[in-house]
Design a protein around this motif. Structure first.
Motif, PDB file in Angstrom:
ATOM      1  N   LEU A  73       1.681   1.959 -11.913  1.00 35.18           N
ATOM      2  CA  LEU A  73       2.215   1.072 -10.125  1.00 35.18           C
ATOM      3  C   LEU A  73       3.159  -0.144 -10.671  1.00 35.18           C
ATOM      4  CD1 LEU A  73       0.228   2.052  -7.868  1.00 35.18           C
ATOM      5  CD2 LEU A  73       1.678   3.240  -8.857  1.00 35.18           C
TER       6      LEU A  73
ATOM      7  N   ILE B 174     -21.028   3.460  -8.239  1.00 35.90           N
ATOM      8  CA  ILE B 174     -19.784   4.209  -8.217  1.00 35.90           C
ATOM      9  C   ILE B 174     -19.618   4.781  -9.525  1.00 35.90           C
ATOM     10  CG2 ILE B 174     -18.264   3.650  -6.092  1.00 35.90           C
ATOM     11  CD1 ILE B 174     -16.291   2.472  -7.846  1.00 35.90           C
TER      12      ILE B 174
ATOM     13  N   PRO C 199     -10.082   4.570   0.322  1.00 36.63           N
ATOM     14  CA  PRO C 199     -10.741   3.449   0.723  1.00 36.63           C
ATOM     15  C   PRO C 199     -10.211   2.672   2.506  1.00 36.63           C
ATOM     16  CG  PRO C 199      -9.538   3.344  -1.263  1.00 36.63           C
ATOM     17  CD  PRO C 199      -9.639   4.401  -1.179  1.00 36.63           C
TER      18      PRO C 199
ATOM     19  N   CYS D 296      -0.419   3.669  -4.136  1.00 34.62           N
ATOM     20  CA  CYS D 296      -1.956   3.720  -3.421  1.00 34.62           C
ATOM     21  C   CYS D 296      -2.112   4.548  -2.266  1.00 34.62           C
ATOM     22  CB  CYS D 296      -2.277   2.053  -3.082  1.00 34.62           C
ATOM     23  SG  CYS D 296      -1.340   0.104  -3.797  1.00 34.62           S
TER      24      CYS D 296
ATOM     25  N   GLN E  99     -11.570  14.454 -10.219  1.00 38.53           N
ATOM     26  CA  GLN E  99     -12.292  12.708  -9.942  1.00 38.53           C
ATOM     27  C   GLN E  99     -11.334  13.031  -8.489  1.00 38.53           C
ATOM     28  OE1 GLN E  99     -12.185   9.547 -11.600  1.00 38.53           O
ATOM     29  NE2 GLN E  99     -10.699  10.107 -13.201  1.00 38.53           N
TER      30      GLN E  99
ATOM     31  N   PHE F 292      -3.352   0.088 -10.666  1.00 38.16           N
ATOM     32  CA  PHE F 292      -1.448  -0.595 -10.966  1.00 38.16           C
ATOM     33  C   PHE F 292      -0.939  -0.032 -11.929  1.00 38.16           C
ATOM     34  CE2 PHE F 292      -1.547  -3.695  -7.234  1.00 38.16           C
ATOM     35  CZ  PHE F 292      -0.201  -3.051  -6.824  1.00 38.16           C
TER      36      PHE F 292
ATOM     37  N   PHE G 182       4.447   6.151  -7.700  1.00 40.18           N
ATOM     38  CA  PHE G 182       3.515   6.728  -6.560  1.00 40.18           C
ATOM     39  C   PHE G 182       3.191   5.654  -5.683  1.00 40.18           C
ATOM     40  CE2 PHE G 182       0.430  10.401  -6.706  1.00 40.18           C
ATOM     41  CZ  PHE G 182       1.501  11.263  -7.364  1.00 40.18           C
TER      42      PHE G 182
ATOM     43  N   TRP H 162       0.699  -1.489   0.270  1.00 41.55           N
ATOM     44  CA  TRP H 162      -0.056  -0.100   0.265  1.00 41.55           C
ATOM     45  C   TRP H 162       0.866   1.371   0.161  1.00 41.55           C
ATOM     46  CZ3 TRP H 162      -5.240   1.003  -0.700  1.00 41.55           C
ATOM     47  CH2 TRP H 162      -5.755   2.510  -0.592  1.00 41.55           C
TER      48      TRP H 162
ATOM     49  N   ARG I 229     -10.310  -3.344  -9.066  1.00 42.61           N
ATOM     50  CA  ARG I 229     -10.251  -2.460  -8.911  1.00 42.61           C
ATOM     51  C   ARG I 229      -8.752  -2.562  -9.042  1.00 42.61           C
ATOM     52  NH1 ARG I 229     -11.583   2.430  -9.790  1.00 42.61           N
ATOM     53  NH2 ARG I 229      -9.333   1.881 -11.012  1.00 42.61           N
ATOM     54  N   VAL I 230      -8.176  -3.113  -8.133  1.00 42.44           N
ATOM     55  CA  VAL I 230      -7.072  -3.093  -7.884  1.00 42.44           C
ATOM     56  C   VAL I 230      -6.107  -3.162  -8.982  1.00 42.44           C
ATOM     57  CG1 VAL I 230      -4.779  -4.004  -6.039  1.00 42.44           C
ATOM     58  CG2 VAL I 230      -7.408  -3.880  -5.402  1.00 42.44           C
TER      59      VAL I 230
ATOM     60  N   LEU J  83     -10.314  12.096  -5.321  1.00 42.71           N
ATOM     61  CA  LEU J  83      -9.300  10.767  -4.811  1.00 42.71           C
ATOM     62  C   LEU J  83     -10.168  10.278  -2.950  1.00 42.71           C
ATOM     63  CD1 LEU J  83      -5.687  11.600  -4.820  1.00 42.71           C
ATOM     64  CD2 LEU J  83      -7.301   9.954  -6.232  1.00 42.71           C
TER      65      LEU J  83
ATOM     66  N   HIS K 291     -18.389  -1.667  -0.825  1.00 41.44           N
ATOM     67  CA  HIS K 291     -19.873  -1.941  -1.465  1.00 41.44           C
ATOM     68  C   HIS K 291     -19.307  -2.361  -2.732  1.00 41.44           C
ATOM     69  CE1 HIS K 291     -18.061   2.559  -2.364  1.00 41.44           C
ATOM     70  NE2 HIS K 291     -17.205   1.539  -2.867  1.00 41.44           N
TER      71      HIS K 291
ATOM     72  N   ARG L  91     -20.210   0.000 -12.123  1.00 47.73           N
ATOM     73  CA  ARG L  91     -19.312   1.817 -12.271  1.00 47.73           C
ATOM     74  C   ARG L  91     -19.441   2.361 -13.585  1.00 47.73           C
ATOM     75  NH1 ARG L  91     -13.696   1.764 -14.110  1.00 47.73           N
ATOM     76  NH2 ARG L  91     -13.804   3.937 -13.086  1.00 47.73           N
TER      77      ARG L  91
ATOM     78  N   MET M  80      -7.230  -3.993   2.581  1.00 41.82           N
ATOM     79  CA  MET M  80      -8.090  -3.057   2.944  1.00 41.82           C
ATOM     80  C   MET M  80      -9.711  -3.620   3.902  1.00 41.82           C
ATOM     81  SD  MET M  80      -8.265  -1.197  -0.992  1.00 41.82           S
ATOM     82  CE  MET M  80      -8.328  -2.513  -1.835  1.00 41.82           C
TER      83      MET M  80
ATOM     84  N   PHE N 131      -2.091   3.629 -13.146  1.00 45.63           N
ATOM     85  CA  PHE N 131      -1.011   4.401 -12.487  1.00 45.63           C
ATOM     86  C   PHE N 131       0.396   4.175 -12.480  1.00 45.63           C
ATOM     87  CE2 PHE N 131      -5.297   5.402 -10.630  1.00 45.63           C
ATOM     88  CZ  PHE N 131      -5.533   6.599 -10.988  1.00 45.63           C
TER      89      PHE N 131
HETATM   90  C1  HEC Z   1      -2.854   8.461  -8.479  1.00 51.10           C
HETATM   91  C2  HEC Z   1      -3.194   8.065  -8.328  1.00 51.10           C
HETATM   92  C3  HEC Z   1      -3.932   7.088  -7.464  1.00 51.10           C
HETATM   93  C4  HEC Z   1      -3.004   6.282  -7.139  1.00 51.10           C
HETATM   94  C5  HEC Z   1      -1.794   5.791  -7.340  1.00 51.10           C
HETATM   95  C6  HEC Z   1      -3.961   4.858  -6.879  1.00 51.10           C
HETATM   96  N1  HEC Z   1      -5.104   4.875  -6.980  1.00 51.10           N
HETATM   97 FE1  HEC Z   1      -6.533   4.220  -6.676  1.00 51.10          FE
HETATM   98  N2  HEC Z   1      -8.129   4.792  -7.120  1.00 51.10           N
HETATM   99  C7  HEC Z   1      -7.882   6.510  -7.948  1.00 51.10           C
HETATM  100  C8  HEC Z   1      -8.839   7.367  -8.899  1.00 51.10           C
HETATM  101  C9  HEC Z   1      -9.188   8.474  -9.088  1.00 51.10           C
HETATM  102  C10 HEC Z   1      -9.734   6.285  -8.368  1.00 51.10           C
HETATM  103  C11 HEC Z   1     -11.292   6.343  -9.170  1.00 51.10           C
HETATM  104  C12 HEC Z   1     -12.005   6.304  -9.827  1.00 51.10           C
HETATM  105  C13 HEC Z   1     -12.722   6.255 -10.030  1.00 51.10           C
HETATM  106  O1  HEC Z   1     -13.548   7.232  -9.567  1.00 51.10           O
HETATM  107  O2  HEC Z   1     -12.889   6.184 -11.721  1.00 51.10           O
HETATM  108  C14 HEC Z   1      -9.270   5.130  -7.451  1.00 51.10           C
HETATM  109  C15 HEC Z   1     -10.171   4.494  -7.000  1.00 51.10           C
HETATM  110  C16 HEC Z   1      -9.884   3.672  -6.434  1.00 51.10           C
HETATM  111  C17 HEC Z   1     -10.575   2.492  -5.391  1.00 51.10           C
HETATM  112  C18 HEC Z   1     -12.346   2.785  -5.142  1.00 51.10           C
HETATM  113  C19 HEC Z   1     -12.406   3.279  -4.156  1.00 51.10           C
HETATM  114  C20 HEC Z   1     -14.015   3.483  -3.961  1.00 51.10           C
HETATM  115  O3  HEC Z   1     -14.987   4.346  -4.462  1.00 51.10           O
HETATM  116  O4  HEC Z   1     -15.002   2.398  -3.512  1.00 51.10           O
HETATM  117  C21 HEC Z   1      -9.435   1.701  -4.699  1.00 51.10           C
HETATM  118  C22 HEC Z   1     -10.281  -0.218  -3.409  1.00 51.10           C
HETATM  119  C23 HEC Z   1      -8.597   1.918  -5.167  1.00 51.10           C
HETATM  120  N3  HEC Z   1      -8.213   2.856  -5.669  1.00 51.10           N
HETATM  121  C24 HEC Z   1      -7.130   0.748  -4.932  1.00 51.10           C
HETATM  122  C25 HEC Z   1      -5.786   1.020  -4.901  1.00 51.10           C
HETATM  123  C26 HEC Z   1      -5.166   0.933  -4.876  1.00 51.10           C
HETATM  124  C27 HEC Z   1      -4.672  -1.007  -4.220  1.00 51.10           C
HETATM  125  C28 HEC Z   1      -3.683   1.158  -5.391  1.00 51.10           C
HETATM  126  C29 HEC Z   1      -2.503   0.571  -5.543  1.00 51.10           C
HETATM  127  C30 HEC Z   1      -1.809  -0.423  -5.890  1.00 51.10           C
HETATM  128  C31 HEC Z   1      -3.940   2.567  -5.771  1.00 51.10           C
HETATM  129  N4  HEC Z   1      -5.494   2.376  -5.969  1.00 51.10           N
HETATM  130  C32 HEC Z   1      -3.505   3.641  -6.620  1.00 51.10           C
HETATM  131  C33 HEC Z   1      -6.609   7.087  -7.874  1.00 51.10           C
HETATM  132  C34 HEC Z   1      -5.133   6.256  -7.427  1.00 51.10           C
END
Ligand code: HEC
Ligand code: HEC
Length: 269
Positions: free
Chosen positions: A224, A268, A189, A169, A184, A219, A167, A158, A214-215, A186, A197, A202, A253, A222
């Motif tokens: 990662l 969502i 979670p 998570c 958007q 990755f 970057f 994480w 989602r996870v 951020l 949920h 989506r 999580m 962004f």
């Molecule tokens: C650069 C920023 C960024 C990084 C880094 C990132 N995310 Fe996200 N994540 C987002 C955005 C923006 C959304 C919302 C997407 C949407 O609404 O379509 C999101 C949505 C999510 C959600 C859904 C939340 C909900 O609404 O229920 C989860 C869970 C999540 N990310 C997990 C992760 C995990 C695990 C990682 C690392 C592997 C990660 N994210 C890395 C930007 C990021």
């Protein structure tokens, strides 16, 4: 008897939107949900159908072992991911169901079958099984040593900066949460226990997703992903499906989500 009217069960369902989601939701979607027309129920009903009618090569259905209307799986999703003795590892819902199909229903472990499972059965079945824990609290225990270890790995991942953007998570979802990237917001979670949920619909891409999706997508989106986790293909930007890294983050999580009331399918942006 399977429901064929796609949206019928939504009326009884009731959708609770988090404040952050409600804020971002266009009016026409709010109205749709108020009418009980939650598109996620199309997946749920499809999953219910597979649960009872999809036969493995050995003639078994999910219901053969887990009961009519999944009666023996009520509450199961609230404790997942967890360690399963029969498969010797910690599994999320996606991996657990795939294991049941190959181990107990006679489906081959071939790439072709896994592809089919991934495309066709996984999300509907996961939505259906998860809905059998609706109204219950998330309760991930971490009793088993493998669970404890994977949880620690998930927490580490994480916060691990990685990939082309360097970057993590945690930077987006803990440190910068509630701020906006472009339009958007951020989400957070962990603090907001958003696992409650998932699986969720989506509307930005009109698909139901499990947390695996989602996870893996975060990755990829962004940049990662560190390809050393994938031994074979170094061009992949998502971790391979059903990989240890994804389950570890899910475990992290979801354990943080303990106590939150499960309400799926979510909805969502
Ligand atoms: C650069 C920023 C960024 C990084 C880094 C990132 N995310 Fe996200 N994540 C987002 C955005 C923006 C959304 C919302 C997407 C949407 O609404 O379509 C999101 C949505 C999510 C959600 C859904 C939340 C909900 O609404 O229920 C989860 C869970 C999540 N990310 C997990 C992760 C995990 C695990 C990682 C690392 C592997 C990660 N994210 C890395 C930007 C990021
Ligand atoms: C021949 C019997 C059999 C069939 C058929 C079968 N399973 Fe399983 N399933 C098991 C066993 C055994 C376990 C492990 C139970 C344990 O360790 O608690 C299990 C565990 C599970 C769990 C986790 C339960 C929990 O309490 O955590 C889920 C969810 C599940 N199966 C879903 C499915 C689905 C969906 C199908 C159909 C695609 C299916 N199973 C088909 C035998 C079966």
């Amino acid at each position: 008897m399977r429901k064929k009217i796609i949206f019928a069960s939504a009326i009884a369902g009731g959708v609770v939107l988090t404040a952050a989601v409600a804020q971002q939701l266009p009016d026409q979607y709010k109205q749709l949900l108020e009418l009980g027309m939650h598109p996620g129920y199309a997946y749920l009903d499809e999953g219910e159908d597979y649960f009872h009618n999809l036969k493995g090569p050995n003639g078994k259905t999910c219901a053969s072992c887990h009961g009519q209307d999944a009666s023996k799986l009520v509450g199961a999703y609230a404790h997942m991911p967890r360690y399963y003795k029969d498969i010797g590892k910690v599994a999320d819902i996606d991996i657990r169901m795939l294991s049941c199909m190959t181990k107990y229903m006679g489906f081959p472990k071939s790439k072709d079958f896994i592809k089919k499972y991934t495309k066709k059965y996984r999300v509907p079945l996961a939505t259906y099984v998860a809905s059998k824990s609706n109204g219950m609290k998330i309760d991930v225990k971490l009793d088993d040593p493998q669970e404890k270890e994977l949880y620690k790995y998930g927490e580490k991942l994480w916060w691990t900066r990685s990939g082309a953007r360097d970057f993590s998570c945690g930077i987006c979802h803990t440190v910068l949460s509630d701020k906006r990237i472009r339009q958007q917001a951020l989400p957070n979670p962990v603090r907001d226990k958003l696992y409650k949920h998932w699986p969720t619909y989506r509307y930005s891409n009109d698909k139901m997703w499990t947390m695996e999706d989602r996870v893996r997508s975060c990755f990829k989106a962004f940049l990662l992903y560190v390809n050393k986790w994938d031994k074979k293909k170094d061009w992949i930007k998502k971790p391979p499906p059903y990989s240890k890294e994804v389950v570890a983050i899910e475990l992290y999580m979801k354990h943080k989500g303990n106590g939150a009331i499960i309400n799926v399918p979510g909805f969502i942006r």
